[in-house]
Structure formats: structure tokens, C-alpha cells
Motif scaffolding. Structure first.
Motif, mmCIF file in Angstrom:
data_model
loop_
_atom_site.group_PDB
_atom_site.id
_atom_site.type_symbol
_atom_site.label_atom_id
_atom_site.label_comp_id
_atom_site.label_asym_id
_atom_site.label_seq_id
_atom_site.Cartn_x
_atom_site.Cartn_y
_atom_site.Cartn_z
ATOM 1 N N SER A 45 0.831 -1.306 0.173
ATOM 2 C CA SER A 45 -0.095 0.020 0.135
ATOM 3 C C SER A 45 0.870 1.242 0.052
ATOM 4 N N SER A 46 0.155 2.280 0.142
ATOM 5 C CA SER A 46 1.131 3.557 0.127
ATOM 6 C C SER A 46 0.581 4.572 1.142
ATOM 7 N N CYS A 47 1.432 5.317 1.815
ATOM 8 C CA CYS A 47 0.951 6.232 2.999
ATOM 9 C C CYS A 47 1.350 7.770 2.566
ATOM 10 N N LYS A 48 0.504 8.577 3.030
ATOM 11 C CA LYS A 48 0.648 9.966 2.864
ATOM 12 C C LYS A 48 1.485 10.694 4.048
ATOM 13 N N LEU A 49 2.466 11.243 3.876
ATOM 14 C CA LEU A 49 3.165 12.095 4.948
ATOM 15 C C LEU A 49 3.166 13.539 4.743
ATOM 16 N N SER A 50 2.677 14.166 5.946
ATOM 17 C CA SER A 50 2.445 15.635 6.017
ATOM 18 C C SER A 50 3.498 16.031 6.920
ATOM 19 N N LEU A 51 4.419 16.820 6.266
ATOM 20 C CA LEU A 51 5.727 17.366 7.072
ATOM 21 C C LEU A 51 5.920 18.729 7.378
ATOM 22 N N MET A 52 6.185 19.148 8.627
ATOM 23 C CA MET A 52 6.559 20.378 8.873
ATOM 24 C C MET A 52 8.126 20.486 9.126
ATOM 25 N N ARG A 53 8.832 21.091 8.326
ATOM 26 C CA ARG A 53 10.284 21.005 8.564
ATOM 27 C C ARG A 53 10.774 22.453 8.962
ATOM 28 N N PHE A 54 11.849 22.501 9.943
ATOM 29 C CA PHE A 54 11.934 23.571 10.827
ATOM 30 C C PHE A 54 13.401 23.398 11.224
ATOM 31 N N ASP A 55 14.356 24.743 11.093
ATOM 32 C CA ASP A 55 15.408 24.554 11.670
ATOM 33 C C ASP A 55 15.545 25.310 13.127
ATOM 34 N N THR A 56 16.137 24.437 13.943
ATOM 35 C CA THR A 56 16.069 24.926 15.394
ATOM 36 C C THR A 56 16.732 26.100 15.787
ATOM 37 N N SER A 57 17.514 26.605 14.819
ATOM 38 C CA SER A 57 17.906 28.167 15.122
ATOM 39 C C SER A 57 17.024 29.095 15.075
ATOM 40 N N GLU A 58 15.886 28.882 14.526
ATOM 41 C CA GLU A 58 14.961 29.678 13.965
ATOM 42 C C GLU A 58 13.675 29.652 15.030
ATOM 43 N N VAL A 59 13.554 28.488 15.686
ATOM 44 C CA VAL A 59 12.018 28.333 16.336
ATOM 45 C C VAL A 59 12.311 27.943 17.585
ATOM 46 N N ASP A 60 11.366 28.167 18.281
ATOM 47 C CA ASP A 60 11.410 27.411 19.719
ATOM 48 C C ASP A 60 10.301 26.545 19.994
ATOM 49 N N LEU A 61 10.651 25.459 20.486
ATOM 50 C CA LEU A 61 9.487 24.235 20.491
ATOM 51 C C LEU A 61 9.085 24.377 21.992
ATOM 52 N N LYS A 62 7.415 24.464 21.997
ATOM 53 C CA LYS A 62 6.853 24.593 23.131
ATOM 54 C C LYS A 62 6.079 23.315 23.352
ATOM 55 N N ILE A 63 5.927 22.641 24.578
ATOM 56 C CA ILE A 63 5.159 21.617 24.894
ATOM 57 C C ILE A 63 3.864 22.382 26.022
ATOM 58 N N ILE A 64 2.861 21.864 25.502
ATOM 59 C CA ILE A 64 1.619 22.617 25.866
ATOM 60 C C ILE A 64 0.611 21.629 26.518
ATOM 61 N N SER A 65 0.467 21.740 27.896
ATOM 62 C CA SER A 65 -0.793 21.221 28.657
ATOM 63 C C SER A 65 -2.145 21.248 28.199
ATOM 64 N N ASN A 66 -2.922 20.535 28.187
ATOM 65 C CA ASN A 66 -4.407 20.802 27.981
ATOM 66 C C ASN A 66 -5.235 20.544 29.302
ATOM 67 N N GLY A 67 -4.672 20.764 30.184
ATOM 68 C CA GLY A 67 -5.208 20.894 31.663
ATOM 69 C C GLY A 67 -5.290 19.377 32.166
ATOM 70 N N SER A 68 -5.985 19.335 33.348
ATOM 71 C CA SER A 68 -6.286 17.929 34.089
ATOM 72 C C SER A 68 -7.487 17.708 34.140
ATOM 73 N N GLU A 69 -8.335 18.168 33.324
ATOM 74 C CA GLU A 69 -10.063 17.763 33.504
ATOM 75 C C GLU A 69 -10.438 17.745 31.974
ATOM 76 N N PHE A 70 -10.684 16.423 31.499
ATOM 77 C CA PHE A 70 -11.225 15.826 30.394
ATOM 78 C C PHE A 70 -12.518 16.766 29.863
ATOM 79 N N LYS A 71 -13.258 16.747 30.690
ATOM 80 C CA LYS A 71 -14.754 17.623 30.339
ATOM 81 C C LYS A 71 -14.387 19.043 30.546
ATOM 82 N N ASN A 72 -13.384 19.488 30.949
ATOM 83 C CA ASN A 72 -13.125 20.997 30.937
ATOM 84 C C ASN A 72 -11.500 21.379 30.532
#
Length: 260
Positions: A45-72
């Protein structure tokens, strides 16, 4: 013979033209580029890859929490989470439980430990942010005694030292999210249409992929119904909305340089 006033005029027009080209190039510069490729895999079969390429000297990577309540949750979607945190691109992040709504895997945000490291042998990899520097590799090699600025543990590895990971035996086909790097400062954050982990590891080292980036290390993130991707730059949007609510996200933000 061309007169001196005419030469001055021609030279002035040339400078204006070159300045215009330079200004246009500066205005159109983006630290994240989008690539979409289709790769034949071993299963036929085949698979489609959607890619965002970036240079680490130009960006910052952020890890973002979605909180602790699934319903809120803190954010209603990946797009909202990225926009509210100053990011121009990103994806869903690592694995999680819904009850309680918490990360599965070591998670650090703003130097605060959100989730401890679990005893899961398949979660080999770590995304690490420290002092504006990004690292991606094996957790045992990267994790030090000090709590980092940000970190996200996930797995399994898909590519290691430029070779496909050999211990990928799960034949299930599903949507995938992944993060990877080459041996320099170039990284990708991407998603793949329904594919097994083994086939994906091969696709990531294919000829088609090498036209975009030659990968040295790639880590699998949460996938399936969590898979989401968002990019908005130069007025263009690329968007794959995550079908289900997720607990954390990875965002790519333009780096604010001193004096800018």
C-alpha cells in the motif's frame, strides 16, 4: 556612448530592483516549511506523509498542557492551543489517559514536572528543551538530574542512527504522529495516514523523504484518533484536526531574537 546621467539612473533603478527582491524575500521568509509526499510501503500500500520542517536555530519548541480535566480542557482544539501560545505550527503530543486526564510518560512544562517517568520499556525517546536548545534522543542519554525547561517522553523509536528501528512488530495500521531530526539543526514534525509502525519507519528513510530531509532519529508520538497537525504561515493554512481530545501538544513558535 552612454552618458553619465543615464548610467547613474540605470544604476539607481538596479539598486531599487535588488532592494525590492530582498524585501520580498525577507517578508516571505518562514522558519517552517510544509511538505507532502506519498510513499509506497512494503505491505504493497502507500502512505501520505504531511511534514513540517524547521531549523532549530530559528524557532522555539513549546510543550503545551491541555489541563487536568477531560470535560473541561484548557483548549478546545490543537489550533486554539497553538494560537494562544504564539505558535505558527504544531501537532498533538505524547500519550495520555483520559481518567484521570494526564500524560503517560515523563512530561515537564515550564520546569515543572507534570507527569513522572513510567516503567514502560517501549517509551525510549525524549524531546528535550533546555536554554533554547532542542534535543531528541534516548531518554537514558538525555535526562539528567536537573529538571529541564521542558520535556516529553514517548515511543517507540522509528529511526535510530539513520537506520529503521528493528523491533517494530505490531502490524496494526493507524494514523501516526512523529518528530524527527537529521544530524544537524533540521527537524520535522509530521503525521502519516494509516500505516504500521514498521512500514512508517521504512517510509521515513525512503528516497522521497530524503528529498526533504535525511533523518537520523525519529520518535513516534501519540497517534490514531489523537493525530492532528496545524500550520499557518504566509496566509496559508494546513490543517488536520485531531478527531479526539488530547492532553498535550507540541508547538513551533518563531524565535524572538535579541534586538528584534
Amino acid at each position: 556612448m552612454i552618458s553619465m546621467p543615464l548610467l547613474r539612473a540605470l544604476f539607481a533603478n538596479l539598486l531599487l530592483l535588488l532592494f525590492g527582491y530582498a524585501l520580498e524575500a525577507a517578508e516571505s521568509f518562514t522558519p517552517v516549511s510544509f511538505h507532502e509526499i506519498e510513499v509506497e510501503v512494503a505491505s504493497g500500500s502507500s502512505c501520505k506523509l504531511s511534514l513540517m520542517r524547521f531549523d532549530t536555530s530559528e524557532v522555539d519548541l513549546k510543550i503545551i498542557s491541555n489541563g487536568s480535566e477531560f470535560k473541561n480542557p484548557a483548549y478546545g482544539s490543537l489550533q486554539e492551543a497553538l494560537q494562544r501560545n504564539g505558535c505558527l505550527a504544531g501537532s498533538n503530543g505524547g500519550f495520555f489517559d483520559t481518567d484521570p486526564f494526564s500524560a503517560v510518560g515523563y512530561l515537564v512544562i515550564d520546569s515543572q514536572v507534570v507527569a513522572e517517568r513510567p516503567d514502560k520499556q517501549w517509551m525510549h525517546g525524549l524531546v528535550l528543551v533546555e536554554g533554547g536548545n532542542l534535543s531528541l534522543g534516548n531518554i537514558d542519554e538525555l535526562l539528567q538530574k536537573n529538571i529541564p525547561q521542558a520535556a516529553l517522553q514517548s515511543g517507540p523509536r522509528l529511526v535510530r542512527a539513520g537506520e529503521p528501528e528493528p523491533d517494530l512488530h505490531d502490524p496494526r495500521r493507524a494514523w501516526r504522529t512523529f518528530i524527527g531530526r537529521d544530524s544537524n539543526q533540521n527537524w520535522i514534525l509530521g503525521i502519516a495516514s494509516a500505516v504500521s509502525l514498521k512500514d512508517l519507519s521504512q517510509a521515513l528513510l525512503s528516497h522521497e523523504m530524503k528529498q526533504v530531509i535525511e533523518l537520523d532519529y525519529v520518535l513516534n508520538l501519540d497517534g490514531g484518533s489523537s493525530t492532528g497537525l496545524y500550520l499557518e504561515t504566509d496566509g496559508a493554512k494546513k490543517f488536520h484536526r485531531e478527531p479526539s481530545r488530547v492532553q498535550n501538544f507540541i508547538g513551533i513558535a518563531p524565535r524572538i531574537k535579541n534586538g528584534s
